[in-house]
Structures are given as structure tokens and as C-alpha cells.
Design a protein around this motif. Sequence first.
Motif, PDB file in Angstrom:
ATOM      1  N   ARG A  45      26.443  41.264  45.019  1.00 51.41           N
ATOM      2  CA  ARG A  45      27.787  40.695  45.142  1.00 51.41           C
ATOM      3  C   ARG A  45      28.283  40.752  46.584  1.00 51.41           C
ATOM      4  O   ARG A  45      28.849  39.789  47.093  1.00 51.41           O
ATOM      5  CB  ARG A  45      28.767  41.444  44.236  1.00 51.41           C
ATOM      6  N   GLU A  46      28.061  41.886  47.229  1.00 48.76           N
ATOM      7  CA  GLU A  46      28.571  42.029  48.591  1.00 48.76           C
ATOM      8  C   GLU A  46      27.874  41.076  49.572  1.00 48.76           C
ATOM      9  O   GLU A  46      28.484  40.600  50.524  1.00 48.76           O
ATOM     10  CB  GLU A  46      28.448  43.476  49.072  1.00 48.76           C
ATOM     11  N   ILE A  56      34.614  41.452  49.057  1.00 41.91           N
ATOM     12  CA  ILE A  56      33.812  41.815  47.897  1.00 41.91           C
ATOM     13  C   ILE A  56      34.701  42.043  46.683  1.00 41.91           C
ATOM     14  O   ILE A  56      34.345  41.691  45.558  1.00 41.91           O
ATOM     15  CB  ILE A  56      32.953  43.075  48.192  1.00 41.91           C
TER      16      ILE A  56
END
Length: 314
Positions: A45-46, A56
Amino acid sequence: MTRETTVGGGTELGRFLRARRARLTPAEAGLAAGPGVRRTPGLRREELATLAGISIDYYTRLERGKETRPSASVVDSLARALQLQEDEHEHLRSLAALAARSAPEAPTAPSRSVRPGVKLLLETLRPGPAHVLSRSNDVLAANPSGLRLLAGIEDWPAKQRNIARYVFLHPAARELFDDWHTQVRGCVARLRALAGTDPDAPDLTQLAGELLLKSPEFARLWERYDVKGRSYGRKTFHHPEVGDLTLGYQSLQLEGTPGHRLVTYYAEPSTAEHDALVLLDILGSQDSMPSAEKPSMAAQPSTITRDEAPPSGS
């Protein structure tokens, strides 16, 4: 089938983002591989948030359905980071618009009625195969060659005739289409596009539920979240009655009846393919005749070949 079993938890926007993130590797995104073994099959995700230029925390809320109003610039940034194609980018915009609605619209069953003028149009396209499809690929109407081109589908009741059901469940389909795998991926991708914008549509939930139970291949492709718009091009068929033929095809949206579209196939005049279409038209016309009017089978040759078809234009 309920919405939960159709599309899983969260929002369609979040599920689509999660599925596409899992399919994009760091190398494809231009990121250097970090140390250690990655537990995530695709981007973290980041990593995606950084590529898209958003926080994020904000991206995580998008995936989990807690943020439902991304701006157009955020949607475009995510599309670039995920390397989406044009159809996929447009689908992401539609999902964002759907997520922003305060209350979902009640699903309605689309009309299956085909206007008389459209049925007349099907006749004028003969001997070229043509059929009218619903948004979920039900065959609502067809001219003789349009039905006969899909070998064996005429044996099914009219309400059961559906292109997706045919390509996955009919025993003749794998042999008919030269590139069956491309055909089925396209069918699922178009149904996925509909599921994204109208996930509770009764015509879609019934069809997807049936195919998820009966076809492991459909279930596998359904989880990929590929999306695709309507197309045109060429297809090759290995037809049991008229042999091999490659035809051009075009899909046209029919104005006045939401979701209905006309799919037509064509061949150059004075070619073997055109002669094959003439033969398909003849065979399909015989199927629609009352039994008393059909030619006696004793008078028919045991095997029909392209050479026996009338000359093009006759």
C-alpha cells in the motif's frame, strides 16, 4: 446471490484497487527490490501511495471503503501508478463516482424487448450473422446465421441463450472459437465492468452465480478484476458445418434501449467466408421453418460443403 458473495467485503472501488495493486510488481512499477522476502504478491500500500503522490493513510481508507470521494486528480494519479489501460482507467472513474453516491439506486431488471425496427435491421444484414445482446450478454434476438454461427446454442431454450454461459458451459464452444481463452477473458472482463457500476443488477447476479458454481475457469477469471469495453476486430471460427472462417465483427450500442447492443459479423463478397455465411443463413432459415415446410432429409446431401453453397450475392 447476495452483494457480499458477488463482490466481497468493502466497496467495489476498494476491491478493484486491491486486486490491481496485487498484480503490479515492484519491477514493473520501476521500484528497486528491497531486502528480504516480500509477503505481498504485488505492490505494498505504501509503495502505491508514494507512486500516486497521496498519503498512505488516505490510500488505506480508499481500499477499506472508509474514503468514498476521491477527487478526479487522485483517480487519475492512481490510474497512472497502477498502469491502467484506457478501459480500466474509465472503469476506475465509474467506481469512484459510484462510491460517492450517498444512497445506491435500487437495481432494476433491464428490458428484454427488442424493437420491431431492430428486428428488421437484423434481417437486412443477412447473410451476415447478427444478434442483439443485453448488457449481460443474453441473446435477445438473432437472424438465422447469427444463431447458427454459435454452433449448438439453438438447442438451448431462448431464455437460456447467453454468450458467457455458452462459451463456458456449452461443449461446442471450445472447438468453435480459434482462441477460446481470449474469448472467455473478454466475456468476464465485460461482466466485471458491469459488476463495478451495478453490482446488484439481478441479471448479472444470477448469471455470475451460476457460472461461479459451474465453471472453475470463470471463478478464476472473475477474481482477476479485469475490465474491458465493447470491441471490434476479427475472429476465427472452426465451425462444424461450414469449416474454418475468419470474420470481421463490430459491436454497436442501440439507442433507445439501455444496455442493448447489436453485434454483427461480415466477410468480403466473393470470398469463401462469404459463401460460408450464405450457407449458414440457409441452414439457420431451415431451422426456423415449420416442420411441414422443411426440405425432406432424403433430398439433402449427407454432407454439406462450402462448394455446394450458392454463389455470393445469389
